[in-house]
Design a protein around this motif. Sequence first.
Motif, PDB file in Angstrom:
ATOM      1  N   LEU A 190       0.827  -1.203   0.000  1.00 46.64           N
ATOM      2  CA  LEU A 190       0.000   0.000   0.000  1.00 46.64           C
ATOM      3  C   LEU A 190       0.864   1.257   0.000  1.00 46.64           C
ATOM      4  N   GLU A 191       1.936   1.255   0.787  1.00 49.34           N
ATOM      5  CA  GLU A 191       2.845   2.404   0.810  1.00 49.34           C
ATOM      6  C   GLU A 191       3.467   2.622  -0.567  1.00 49.34           C
ATOM      7  N   LEU A 192       3.862   1.540  -1.237  1.00 47.68           N
ATOM      8  CA  LEU A 192       4.463   1.643  -2.565  1.00 47.68           C
ATOM      9  C   LEU A 192       3.458   2.210  -3.570  1.00 47.68           C
ATOM     10  N   LEU A 193       2.240   1.677  -3.584  1.00 39.57           N
ATOM     11  CA  LEU A 193       1.227   2.158  -4.527  1.00 39.57           C
ATOM     12  C   LEU A 193       0.881   3.622  -4.282  1.00 39.57           C
ATOM     13  N   ARG A 194       0.784   4.004  -3.033  1.00 35.22           N
ATOM     14  CA  ARG A 194       0.475   5.411  -2.716  1.00 35.22           C
ATOM     15  C   ARG A 194       1.625   6.334  -3.090  1.00 35.22           C
ATOM     16  N   GLY A 250       3.358  10.489  -6.991  1.00 37.02           N
ATOM     17  CA  GLY A 250       4.463  10.929  -7.829  1.00 37.02           C
ATOM     18  C   GLY A 250       5.816  10.889  -7.134  1.00 37.02           C
ATOM     19  N   GLU A 251       5.878  10.305  -5.948  1.00 42.11           N
ATOM     20  CA  GLU A 251       7.144  10.189  -5.224  1.00 42.11           C
ATOM     21  C   GLU A 251       8.019   9.090  -5.814  1.00 42.11           C
ATOM     22  N   LEU A 252       7.396   8.109  -6.420  1.00 41.88           N
ATOM     23  CA  LEU A 252       8.082   7.061  -7.176  1.00 41.88           C
ATOM     24  C   LEU A 252       7.495   7.080  -8.580  1.00 41.88           C
ATOM     25  N   THR A 259      -6.480  -6.286 -10.283  1.00 39.01           N
ATOM     26  CA  THR A 259      -6.508  -7.415  -9.341  1.00 39.01           C
ATOM     27  C   THR A 259      -5.163  -7.542  -8.630  1.00 39.01           C
ATOM     28  N   GLY A 260      -4.072  -7.460  -9.379  1.00 36.24           N
ATOM     29  CA  GLY A 260      -2.753  -7.592  -8.778  1.00 36.24           C
ATOM     30  C   GLY A 260      -2.455  -6.484  -7.786  1.00 36.24           C
ATOM     31  N   CYS A 261      -2.772  -5.256  -8.160  1.00 33.47           N
ATOM     32  CA  CYS A 261      -2.500  -4.135  -7.254  1.00 33.47           C
ATOM     33  C   CYS A 261      -3.406  -4.177  -6.023  1.00 33.47           C
ATOM     34  N   ALA A 262      -4.629  -4.678  -6.171  1.00 35.82           N
ATOM     35  CA  ALA A 262      -5.496  -4.840  -4.995  1.00 35.82           C
ATOM     36  C   ALA A 262      -4.846  -5.803  -4.003  1.00 35.82           C
ATOM     37  N   VAL A 263      -4.325  -6.909  -4.517  1.00 32.27           N
ATOM     38  CA  VAL A 263      -3.617  -7.854  -3.652  1.00 32.27           C
ATOM     39  C   VAL A 263      -2.369  -7.191  -3.074  1.00 32.27           C
ATOM     40  N   HIS A 264      -1.608  -6.518  -3.916  1.00 32.61           N
ATOM     41  CA  HIS A 264      -0.372  -5.865  -3.466  1.00 32.61           C
ATOM     42  C   HIS A 264      -0.650  -4.901  -2.320  1.00 32.61           C
ATOM     43  N   SER A 265      -1.793  -4.234  -2.370  1.00 32.29           N
ATOM     44  CA  SER A 265      -2.121  -3.239  -1.342  1.00 32.29           C
ATOM     45  C   SER A 265      -2.317  -3.853   0.037  1.00 32.29           C
ATOM     46  N   THR A 266      -2.439  -5.168   0.109  1.00 24.43           N
ATOM     47  CA  THR A 266      -2.630  -5.842   1.401  1.00 24.43           C
ATOM     48  C   THR A 266      -1.349  -6.445   1.947  1.00 24.43           C
ATOM     49  N   LEU A 267      -0.255  -6.370   1.194  1.00 23.96           N
ATOM     50  CA  LEU A 267       0.964  -7.086   1.567  1.00 23.96           C
ATOM     51  C   LEU A 267       1.911  -6.238   2.406  1.00 23.96           C
ATOM     52  N   PRO A 268       2.500  -6.850   3.428  1.00 25.53           N
ATOM     53  CA  PRO A 268       3.494  -6.126   4.216  1.00 25.53           C
ATOM     54  C   PRO A 268       4.812  -6.048   3.459  1.00 25.53           C
ATOM     55  N   ALA A 269       5.715  -5.235   3.978  1.00 24.77           N
ATOM     56  CA  ALA A 269       7.065  -5.158   3.408  1.00 24.77           C
ATOM     57  C   ALA A 269       7.675  -6.551   3.426  1.00 24.77           C
TER      58      ALA A 269
END
Length: 168
Positions: A31-35, A40-42, A93-103
């Motif tokens: 979630l931190e990565l997607l945000r 625009g930070e990444l 779908t992939g990003c929805a899953v990614h948003s739930t994953l810890p570092a």
Amino acid sequence: MTQTEGDLRTRTFSWSDPMLNAEQLGRVSGLELLRAISRGELPAPPITHLLGTGRIEAEEGRVRVTLEPREYHYNPLGTVHGGVLATLLDTATGCAVHSTLPAGVGYTTLDLNSRFLRPASIASGTLTCEGTVVSKGRRTALAEARITDARGALVAHATSTCMLFDID
């Protein structure tokens, strides 16, 4: 950038090194990565520039991405190619899953089951794809996504299973 000259059309685009984002996978949550990408930070992933998708909006277990259909998305029938729609569904779908994953945890798509319900074209207006996590276990997650047109009509639907793994 798209240019039209007679019957010939050209398109050019640029992108940043995708490894800038990949280096963050073990350091921040999904979630931190997607945000960070959304703010625009990444840099946005190269595929977003290739397809011309809009910014990804993410919250835990849910993402939203848009696409303005353009001629360069068309198949020989004059509608948005199913592969473009499938890529949008896979992204959501992939990003929805990614948003739930810890570092330190990554994912990859195991399958994508898509249903195309109506053609999309420039006349469809903005396509909105929303992905949500349906179920998440220790090793796999199930997500679904829906693409709607500017009128809210359902264009396509997909379910996807993602494999979860530790990032070394």
